[in-house]
Design an enzyme around this catalytic site. Structure first.
Site, short mmCIF file in Angstrom:
data_model
loop_
_atom_site.label_atom_id
_atom_site.label_comp_id
_atom_site.label_asym_id
_atom_site.label_seq_id
_atom_site.Cartn_x
_atom_site.Cartn_y
_atom_site.Cartn_z
N ARG A 9 4.88 -8.10 -0.43
CA ARG A 9 4.51 -7.17 -1.58
C ARG A 9 5.37 -5.78 -1.45
O ARG A 9 5.75 -5.43 -0.25
CB ARG A 9 2.86 -6.61 -1.12
CG ARG A 9 1.94 -7.79 -1.50
CD ARG A 9 0.62 -7.36 -1.13
NE ARG A 9 0.49 -6.81 0.36
CZ ARG A 9 -0.53 -6.52 1.25
NH1 ARG A 9 -1.75 -6.37 0.65
NH2 ARG A 9 -0.44 -6.48 2.49
N HIS A 65 -3.03 -1.03 -5.41
CA HIS A 65 -2.81 -0.09 -4.42
C HIS A 65 -1.71 0.95 -4.77
O HIS A 65 -0.86 0.94 -4.06
CB HIS A 65 -2.61 -0.68 -2.78
CG HIS A 65 -3.13 0.25 -1.66
ND1 HIS A 65 -4.25 -0.12 -0.90
CD2 HIS A 65 -2.62 1.43 -1.51
CE1 HIS A 65 -4.46 1.03 -0.23
NE2 HIS A 65 -3.70 2.00 -0.48
N ASP A 73 0.90 -1.22 -0.04
CA ASP A 73 -0.10 -0.05 -0.23
C ASP A 73 0.94 1.22 0.11
O ASP A 73 0.60 2.21 0.85
CB ASP A 73 -0.78 0.03 1.30
CG ASP A 73 -1.61 -1.26 1.50
OD1 ASP A 73 -1.95 -1.98 0.39
OD2 ASP A 73 -1.91 -1.54 2.72
N GLU A 96 -11.03 -1.24 -3.38
CA GLU A 96 -10.36 -0.51 -2.13
C GLU A 96 -9.35 0.48 -2.78
O GLU A 96 -9.25 0.51 -3.90
CB GLU A 96 -9.87 -1.71 -1.33
CG GLU A 96 -8.68 -2.44 -1.88
CD GLU A 96 -8.39 -3.48 -1.06
OE1 GLU A 96 -9.17 -3.79 0.19
OE2 GLU A 96 -7.34 -4.09 -1.23
#
Length: 359
Positions: free
Chosen positions: A326, A296, A56, A231
């Protein structure tokens, strides 16, 4: 959605040996040449990933610096750098640490920092530990010029009092002289499907009026994994248009991808019909490049302001899901003739790529 790599610069040192030989005397010992002290040729390339971990990712530009943040799970950490290609060398400053217990003590996700009304604000997700039902949005404030200094004050939760449900991934839209919060949440207490909502802001930590649904998972590419998901909303504004780029499908799947909503820069963003939703994803996995579940994202301009760049996370191998594997990656993007962004495909990891222009 639960949620560095240093760049090595090689230096060539040229050794010069002094020789003063004579047939009547021994040669003097060579005098070492000191390393060069003048300007050196800067590196012109970088490679992905920028750091070994960073779900993110978020970046904000101000006064010649980039401020980077990502999900850590237990705190809010800020990196400051003059060059995004050298993010791995940027010092990390912890600006807020979750308490040992309480409503925002666990699962600290997706922080974003914005400069609003002459102050810095960080929006982040956290909960009491129950994760699926307890996640909410929280706000921090700092009046210092440099956000890596000064004190961060908790302003509390930001939410719609009449519809206080699970909420994550808050971001800010400014349009028509008004400010809005956009986030991902649940429609009610009994569903876990994630939708995108928007609400007007009275100030940087307070919502006013009801929330409005902008998008729900309706296509198959938004429904991969254990839950249908919209999202990670992010705003991109260009040439009279406003784009809302979001992440679709659950982070457990390699098919996590980016979707797109579009409207004009003068439209009322609270009107759902003012937005047009792309029927196909705009950024998807590229297994041959080592990019699984890309999403994201956030955006930034190159140092000279001439290039647009996409910053996103991806997994390097299949099946890594929502873990800290990630990692953040960046690549330039352009716009199509109709004004929509063209993100291309995820570039390969470990390959030398041109740095952002101006670096």
């Amino acid at each position: 959605m639960l949620h560095p790599r240093s760049f090595l610069v090689s230096w060539l040192l040229i050794g010069l040996l002094a020789s003063g030989c004579s047939s009547k005397a021994p040669a003097p010992a060579p005098t070492p040449t000191p390393p060069p002290t003048g300007p050196t040729t800067p590196a012109t390339t970088y490679s992905n990933p920028l750091l070994s971990s960073g779900p993110d990712p978020w970046v904000y530009q101000k006064d010649g610096f980039y401020y980077y943040m990502a999900t850590t799970g237990n705190n809010v950490t800020l990196r400051k750098t003059a060059k995004m290609s050298e993010l791995g060398n940027a010092p990390a400053t912890v600006v807020w640490t979750a308490p040992s217990n309480g409503a925002n003590s666990h699962d600290v996700w997706a922080p974003e920092m914005h400069f609003l009304d002459g102050k810095w604000y960080i929006y982040f997700t956290a909960g009491p530990g129950s994760c699926c039902g307890g996640q909410r949005l929280w706000v921090l404030e700092n009046t210092a010029t440099d956000p890596t200094t000064g004190s961060w004050t908790e302003k509390g939760r930001i939410f719609s009092s009449s519809e206080d449900f699970w909420a994550i991934d808050g971001t800010v839209l400014e349009q028509n002289g008004q400010r809005y919060l956009i986030w991902s949440g649940h429609a009610n207490a009994s569903t876990e499907e994630q939708r995108l909502y928007i609400s007007k802001m009275a100030n940087p930590w307070t919502l006013t009026g009801p929330r409005v649904e902008l998008s729900r998972p309706q296509y198959s590419w938004e429904q991969q994994g254990v839950l249908p998901v919209n999202e990670g909303p992010e705003i991109l504004q260009h040439d009279g248009k406003t784009f809302l780029v979001y992440s679709a499908s659950h982070c457990t799947t390699d098919d996590y991808a980016l979707g797109l909503l579009s409207t004009t820069a003068t439209a009322d963003p609270l009107v759902p019909t003012a937005w047009t939703k792309s029927a196909t994803p705009v950024f998807v996995k590229n297994p041959t490049a080592g990019a699984y579940g890309p999403g994201h994202n956030t955006f930034f301009k190159s140092k000279d302001g001439q290039q647009d760049w996409l910053l996103y996370h991806a997994n390097s191998r299949p099946g890594q899901g929502c873990s800290n594997d990630r990692n953040p990656r960046m690549q330039p993007f352009t716009y199509r003739a109709d004004g929509t962004p063209d993100f291309g495909t995820p570039v390969s990891i470990g390959v030398a790529l041109p740095r952002p222009s101006g670096e």
